[in-house]
Design an enzyme around this catalytic site. Structure first.
Site: not given
Ligand code: NAP
Length: 292
Positions: A56, A130, A210-211, A213, A215, A217
């Site tokens: 990251y 990973h 990505s719960p 969706g 960055g 979706l």
């Molecule tokens: N193991 C793997 O291969 C893998 C892959 C992807 C992700 N991950 C892990 O999963 C975590 C989460 O996944 P992700 O970051 O891809 O996607 P995500 O949590 O689904 O979405 C993150 C984005 O959604 C926005 N968001 C989240 N909560 C919100 C809310 N309550 N209201 C408004 N906007 C909101 C944020 O915007 P803002 O930034 O503008 O605040 C953020 O950038 C990552 O940080 C990482 O630790 C793991």
């Protein structure tokens, strides 16, 4: 904050964790203090699971950016560090800012040593593969994690981006504490392939990545027709409705939403108190979530 079991032999953690990725990849906050404030805000609200990874960061020259940030935030936090589980990962690379795989045993061991330093700890709480590397036998990658555990460098072993068959293969070698796969209304393969169900039956914590969706979706949620009425009834955001839906998939599911603002990070945590009715769950189940 409500808690959920993390998995075999590990303590319960907050039912919603925090994912550090958006604080360190492309588009990350320009100011590190902003990122520290975001991490402090979730810790202050009772989050006891933080997910990170060596990759990251922006590229291979920036490896460990998010781990350093989390270490810094925990050092400067006034609460108790002992309650917080930090989960990191090894097995990917970032050549020129792209995403690659390298889960050769020797490479995983080097990555783990580097993560120990970046996180400023003697033992990593939860170390996750990973992703399987197609050019390396899966059992060889898992065996490297087993050795790291035997050497006392990692406490618990987790897997990410794996199938039920891979989970079973690894579990025959060592207790698998967590599995981290993608799960949100746009991407439901963790449900469709039985990974969530298998983990629930096997006592393995399922970390939903990505719960909301991801960055791009997640931005479609506030205007989604199925979510608006539910959000209004519960007095929460559309994002919180989606997280409540993810939480309702099984008792072992722990979503790990990421955020770059305190507002978004704290908003997501409101989902722990949202109990969706069977008809609300069915409405989300049946709604179309276009990835276009
Ligand atoms: N193991 C793997 O291969 C893998 C892959 C992807 C992700 N991950 C892990 O999963 C975590 C989460 O996944 P992700 O970051 O891809 O996607 P995500 O949590 O689904 O979405 C993150 C984005 O959604 C926005 N968001 C989240 N909560 C919100 C809310 N309550 N209201 C408004 N906007 C909101 C944020 O915007 P803002 O930034 O503008 O605040 C953020 O950038 C990552 O940080 C990482 O630790 C793991």
């Amino acid at each position: 904050m409500k808690t959920r079991p993390l998995g075999h032999g590990a303590p319960a953690v907050s039912a919603i964790g925090f994912g550090g990725m958006p604080l360190s990849i492309q588009g990350r906050p320009a100011n590190e203090q902003t990122s520290i404030r975001v991490i402090h805000s979730v810790l202050g609200a009772g989050v006891t699971l933080i997910d990170t990874a060596d990759v990251y960061c922006l590229d291979d020259d920036d490896i460990g950016h998010n781990e350093h940030l989390i270490a810094q935030a925990l050092r400067s936090w006034s609460g108790s560090r002992d309650r917080v589980v930090v989960a990191t990962k090894g097995g990917l690379t970032r050549p020129g800012g792209t995403w690659g795989r390298d889960a050769r045993p020797e490479r995983l061991k080097q990555a783990c040593e580097r993560s120990l330093k970046a996180l400023d700890v003697d033992v990593i709480d939860l170390y996750q593969l990973h992703a399987p590397d197609p050019s390396v036998p899966f059992v060889d990658s898992v065996a490297a994690l087993v050795e790291l555990q035997q050497e006392g460098k990692i406490r618990w072993i987790g897997l990410s981006n794996v199938s039920v068959a891979e989970i079973k293969t690894a579990a025959a070698m060592v207790p698998v504490v967590t599995v981290q796969n993608r799960l949100n209304p746009f991407f439901r393969e963790a449900l469709e392939t039985g990974v969530v169900e298998h983990c629930a039956q096997a006592g393995i914590g399922f970390l939903a990545y990505s719960p909301v969706g991801g960055g791009r979706l997640n931005q479609k949620l506030p205007s989604h027709p199925a979510l608006g009425p539910i959000a209004e009834r519960h007095g929460v955001s559309a994002h919180a409705v989606v997280l409540a839906w993810v939480l309702a998939r099984a008792h072992n599911v722990i979503p790990i939403p990421g955020a770059r603002t305190v507002e978004h990070a704290l908003d997501s945590l409101t989902a722990v108190n949202v109990e969706l009715s069977p008809s609300e769950l069915a409405a989300v189940d049946q709604a179309e979530f276009s990835r276009a």
